[in-house]
Design a protein around this motif. Structure first.
Motif, short mmCIF file in Angstrom:
data_model
loop_
_atom_site.label_atom_id
_atom_site.label_comp_id
_atom_site.label_asym_id
_atom_site.label_seq_id
_atom_site.Cartn_x
_atom_site.Cartn_y
_atom_site.Cartn_z
N GLY A 1 0.35 -1.17 0.07
CA GLY A 1 0.43 0.06 0.12
C GLY A 1 1.13 1.29 0.00
N TYR A 2 1.79 1.38 0.47
CA TYR A 2 2.68 2.49 1.02
C TYR A 2 3.62 3.08 -0.13
CZ TYR A 2 2.05 4.10 5.68
OH TYR A 2 1.91 3.79 7.01
N TYR A 3 3.91 1.07 -0.65
CA TYR A 3 4.99 1.40 -2.28
C TYR A 3 3.88 2.22 -3.70
CZ TYR A 3 7.78 -0.17 -6.24
OH TYR A 3 8.37 0.03 -7.14
N MET A 4 2.22 1.71 -3.73
CA MET A 4 1.61 2.13 -4.43
C MET A 4 1.47 3.58 -4.67
SD MET A 4 1.19 -0.47 -6.93
CE MET A 4 -0.55 -0.51 -7.36
N LEU A 5 1.05 3.71 -2.96
CA LEU A 5 0.09 5.40 -2.81
C LEU A 5 1.80 6.28 -3.49
CD1 LEU A 5 -1.41 6.96 -1.48
CD2 LEU A 5 -0.50 6.90 0.62
N ASP A 6 2.96 6.23 -2.58
CA ASP A 6 3.61 6.85 -2.96
C ASP A 6 4.18 6.65 -4.67
OD1 ASP A 6 4.75 7.83 -0.63
OD2 ASP A 6 6.41 5.77 -0.41
N THR A 7 4.23 5.76 -5.58
CA THR A 7 4.00 6.18 -6.55
C THR A 7 3.17 6.94 -7.71
OG1 THR A 7 5.46 3.41 -6.98
CG2 THR A 7 4.24 4.35 -8.56
N PHE A 8 2.10 6.22 -6.99
CA PHE A 8 1.21 7.47 -7.47
C PHE A 8 1.22 8.67 -7.47
CE2 PHE A 8 -3.46 8.96 -7.45
CZ PHE A 8 -4.32 9.00 -8.97
N ARG A 9 1.23 8.80 -6.02
CA ARG A 9 1.61 10.80 -6.41
C ARG A 9 2.52 10.82 -6.93
NH1 ARG A 9 0.95 10.36 0.72
NH2 ARG A 9 -0.19 10.28 0.99
N TYR A 10 4.09 10.40 -6.82
CA TYR A 10 4.70 10.50 -8.04
C TYR A 10 4.62 10.88 -8.75
CZ TYR A 10 9.74 10.31 -9.76
OH TYR A 10 11.13 10.50 -10.18
N GLN A 11 3.53 9.99 -9.61
CA GLN A 11 3.73 9.64 -11.37
C GLN A 11 2.66 11.24 -11.04
OE1 GLN A 11 1.56 6.47 -13.21
NE2 GLN A 11 -0.78 7.50 -13.11
N HIS A 12 1.54 11.45 -10.22
CA HIS A 12 0.40 12.57 -10.23
C HIS A 12 1.38 14.52 -9.91
CE1 HIS A 12 -2.50 14.81 -9.31
NE2 HIS A 12 -2.05 15.61 -8.85
N HIS A 13 2.49 13.73 -9.14
CA HIS A 13 3.59 15.26 -8.96
C HIS A 13 4.15 15.24 -10.62
CE1 HIS A 13 5.77 17.75 -6.38
NE2 HIS A 13 6.83 17.71 -7.83
N ASP A 14 4.78 14.89 -11.55
CA ASP A 14 5.47 14.19 -12.50
C ASP A 14 4.28 15.03 -13.36
OD1 ASP A 14 7.10 13.69 -11.77
OD2 ASP A 14 6.81 11.99 -12.99
N GLU A 15 3.25 15.10 -13.37
CA GLU A 15 1.71 15.37 -14.70
C GLU A 15 1.59 17.38 -14.00
OE1 GLU A 15 -1.48 13.00 -13.73
OE2 GLU A 15 -0.53 11.07 -14.80
N GLU A 16 1.63 17.32 -13.13
CA GLU A 16 1.81 18.56 -12.59
C GLU A 16 2.54 18.98 -12.81
OE1 GLU A 16 -0.97 19.83 -11.58
OE2 GLU A 16 -2.51 18.01 -11.81
N GLU A 17 4.29 18.84 -12.52
CA GLU A 17 5.21 19.56 -12.80
C GLU A 17 5.27 19.85 -14.35
OE1 GLU A 17 8.50 17.86 -11.01
OE2 GLU A 17 8.25 19.42 -9.25
N THR A 18 4.56 18.77 -15.23
CA THR A 18 5.22 18.91 -16.73
C THR A 18 3.56 19.98 -17.64
OG1 THR A 18 5.40 17.01 -16.88
CG2 THR A 18 4.16 17.35 -19.10
N LYS A 19 3.27 19.74 -16.64
CA LYS A 19 1.92 21.07 -17.54
C LYS A 19 2.93 22.73 -16.89
CE LYS A 19 -2.49 18.77 -16.10
NZ LYS A 19 -3.54 18.59 -14.91
N ASP A 20 3.23 22.95 -15.40
CA ASP A 20 4.02 24.82 -15.67
C ASP A 20 5.00 24.11 -15.74
OD1 ASP A 20 1.90 24.30 -13.66
OD2 ASP A 20 2.27 23.64 -11.89
N GLU A 21 5.68 23.77 -16.45
CA GLU A 21 6.87 23.72 -17.58
C GLU A 21 7.42 24.65 -17.69
OE1 GLU A 21 7.88 19.77 -19.64
OE2 GLU A 21 10.08 20.65 -19.03
N ASP A 22 6.20 25.29 -18.95
CA ASP A 22 6.44 26.70 -19.63
C ASP A 22 6.38 28.05 -18.67
OD1 ASP A 22 7.19 25.13 -22.00
OD2 ASP A 22 4.43 24.60 -21.84
#
Length: 448
Positions: A74-95
Motif C-alpha cells: 500500500g505504501y509503495y503504490m501510494l508513493d508511486t501514484f503520488r510521484y506520477q501525479h506530481h510529474d504530471e503537474e510539473e509537466t503542465k507548469d514547465e512552460d
C-alpha cells in the motif's frame, strides 16, 4: 408520433441520469488516495502494536505477515501514484516556471533506468480494497494482542525501531524459537538440526543472533558454513557435535548452499531478500528518519528512482549505506548528483558483467565502482568481509572515498556500514583507486 417522441425522450432521460450517476459514483483520484492513506494509518497502528509484543502463536504471526505485506504494498503504490501525479503537474507548469528544482526533477525523469509505467486509479482502488479486507481479517487478532507481553518498555518512533530491531523477520524468528523450545521424547538420542539457507548478506547470522537473545533457549550449537561441504564432511561434523553436546541440545547450520537441507531433522528455513515494497518501506524510513517525506516531495521522488536501481538483491547493507549517505545532506542538488552517479556506475557495471551489480553474488573477481569527484577514476573492490564487534575497523569510510573527499593510495580497507543490532557486524571493503589508463594497461598485460 407522440409514442415515438415519448420513447426518445425517455431514452435520453435514462441515459442522462445514468451519465450523471456514473460521474458522481466514480471516485476521484484524491478520494481514493485519501482513503488508502487512512487505511494505511490503521494498518500501521496494528503493526506497531504487534511488533512491540512477544507473539508466539503461529497463526497470528502468519496473519501479521499478510498484513505487513499488504501494508508495504500500500505504501509503495501510494508513493508511486503520488510521484506520477506530481510529474504530471510539473509537466503542465514547465512552460510557466524554469526554476532549478524543476530542471532537476525533469533531469531525473530522463535518468531513470527503467520505464515506470502509469499507475491507474483502478490499481490504487484494488490496493485499498485488499488492505481493507486484510484489516477486517485481523479484527480478532487485535483483541488478543494485549494478552502478549511487551518486548520493550518504552515505544520507539518508527525510524528508531527499524534501525535498531530486526526488520521483516518476525515470522522467521518465531520459527527458530519454536524449534529450540520443542521437547524431544525421553528416549530420543538424535541431535536435532535446523538448516537456514540464504544468499550472502541476507541476514542469516543476524537472525540467529537475534533469536539467541531469548532467555528461554537451551544449549545451542550454531555453525556458519562459508563454503560448501560434501556429504562425508557434513556427516563427520554431525557425529562430532553429537558426541560433545549433552542430551536436549539443538544445532543450527547456516549456509548459502542448498546441500545442507538433507542434514536437517526439520524443515529448512529459507531466507530471501526483501520484496520491492518492503525494501522501499525500509529505505524510505531509514532515509528520512523523523522527517515527514510528504513535506519533501522532490527528495522522495529522487529516493524512489534510487530504490528502483537496486535490482533483485535488496539487502539491508545497501539500504543502510545509501540511506546514511543521503542523510548527510538533505539538499535536492546533492541527491540528484548521487542519483546521476549511481546511474553512471550501474550502467558501466552492467555492461562489464552482463547483469545488475547488486544481483551478482559474492565473488572472488574484483568489482568496479566509479567516483563522484573524478569520473576518470575507479574504485576497485577486491574483497567484501565482515568484522565482529570486538575487532578494530578502518577509520576511512567508503562514502568519503566515493564522494571524493578522501583518496588513499595503494590497497586499503574502508568501512561500508556498521550494524546497530546484534551481532553488530562491521562491513568492510578492500579497495584500490585506479585511473582509466592504469586499468587499460593492466587489462593489456592480463591478455598477454
Amino acid at each position: 408520433m407522440d409514442t415515438i417522441l415519448s420513447a426518445v425522450l425517455s431514452e435520453l432521460t435514462t441515459r442522462s441520469i445514468n451519465f450523471f450517476i456514473s460521474k458522481i459514483s466514480k471516485p476521484a483520484p484524491l478520494d481514493v488516495e485519501d482513503c488508502l492513506h487512512r487505511v494505511l494509518l490503521r494498518a500501521q497502528v496494528i503493526m506497531d502494536e504487534a511488533l512491540g509484543r512477544h507473539i508466539t502463536n503461529q497463526a497470528m504471526l502468519l496473519q501479521l505477515v499478510m498484513l505487513r505485506d499488504a501494508m508495504h504494498q500500500g505504501y509503495y503504490m501510494l508513493d508511486t501514484f503520488r510521484y506520477q501525479h506530481h510529474d504530471e503537474e510539473e509537466t503542465k507548469d514547465e512552460d510557466v516556471s524554469r526554476s532549478s528544482s524543476l530542471s532537476i526533477i525533469n533531469a531525473v525523469k530522463r535518468l531513470c533506468l527503467s520505464s515506470r509505467g502509469g499507475l491507474s486509479l483502478k490499481e490504487l482502488q484494488e490496493t485499498h480494497d485488499n488492505l481493507s479486507n486484510t484489516i477486517l481479517d485481523v479484527n480478532e487478532l487485535v483483541l488478543f494482542l494485549t494478552s502478549y507481553p511487551h518486548l520493550y518498555r518504552q515505544p520507539y518512533s518508527m525510524h528508531l525501531q527499524v534501525a535498531n530491531c530486526i526488520f521483516d523477520r518476525q515470522m522467521e524468528a518465531q520459527f527458530i524459537i519454536n524449534f529450540l523450545l520443542r521437547t524431544q521424547p525421553h528416549d530420543a538420542e538424535e541431535l536435532e538440526v535446523l538448516p537456514i539457507i540464504g544468499p550472502s548478506y541476507v541476514g542469516k547470522s543476524t537472525l540467529v543472533t537475534h533469536v539467541c537473545k531469548d532467555e528461554r533457549g537451551r544449549l545451542l550449537l550454531v555453525i556458519e558454513l562459508i563454503g560448501d561441504l560434501n556429504e562425508e564432511a557434513c556427516s563427520r561434523l554431525y557425529f562430532a557435535s553429537k558426541r560433545c553436546a549433552p542430551r536436549g541440545s539443538k544445532m543450527i547450520i547456516t549456509s548459502r548452499f542448498d546441500s545442507i537441507v538433507k542434514f536437517g531433522t526439520t524443515r529448512a528455513l529459507t531466507l530471501k531478500f526483501l520484496s520491492q515494497e518492503a525494501y522501499w518501506y525500509l529505505f524510505k524510513t531509514l532515509t528520512f528518519g523523523s522527517m515527514d517525506p510528504e513535506m519533501h516531495p522532490k527528495l522522495l521522488h529522487l529516493a524512489m528512482d534510487m530504490e528502483k536501481m537496486k535490482g533483485r538483491r535488496r539487502s539491508y547493507l545497501v539500504a543502510n549505506f545509501t540511506a546514511h549517505l543521503l542523510r548527510c545532506n538533505f539538499d535536492v542538488h546533492f541527491w540528484f548528483e548521487i542519483l546521476a552517479f549511481m546511474r553512471r556506475s550501474y550502467q558501466k557495471l552492467v555492461s562489464r558483467y552482463g547483469e545488475h551489480p547488486f544481483d551478482l553474488p559474492s565473488q572472488n573477481r574484483p568489482v568496479l565502482f566509479g567516483r563522484m569527484a573524478a569520473s576518470c577514476e575507479y574504485i576497485v573492490v577486491y574483497q567484501q568481509h565482515q568484522h565482529p564487534l570486538e575487532e578494530e575497523v578502518p577509520k576511512i569510510k567508503f562514502q568519503d572515498v566515493v564522494c571524493g573527499s578522501v583518496k588513499p593510495h595503494g590497497k586499503f580497507d574502508v568501512l561500508v556500514w556498521r550494524s546497530g543490532i546484534p551481532p553488530y557486524y562491521s562491513y568492510v571493503f578492500t579497495c584500490e583507486i585506479q585511473g582509466l589508463k592504469n586499468r587499460a594497461v593492466k587489462r593489456k598485460r592480463s591478455m598477454k
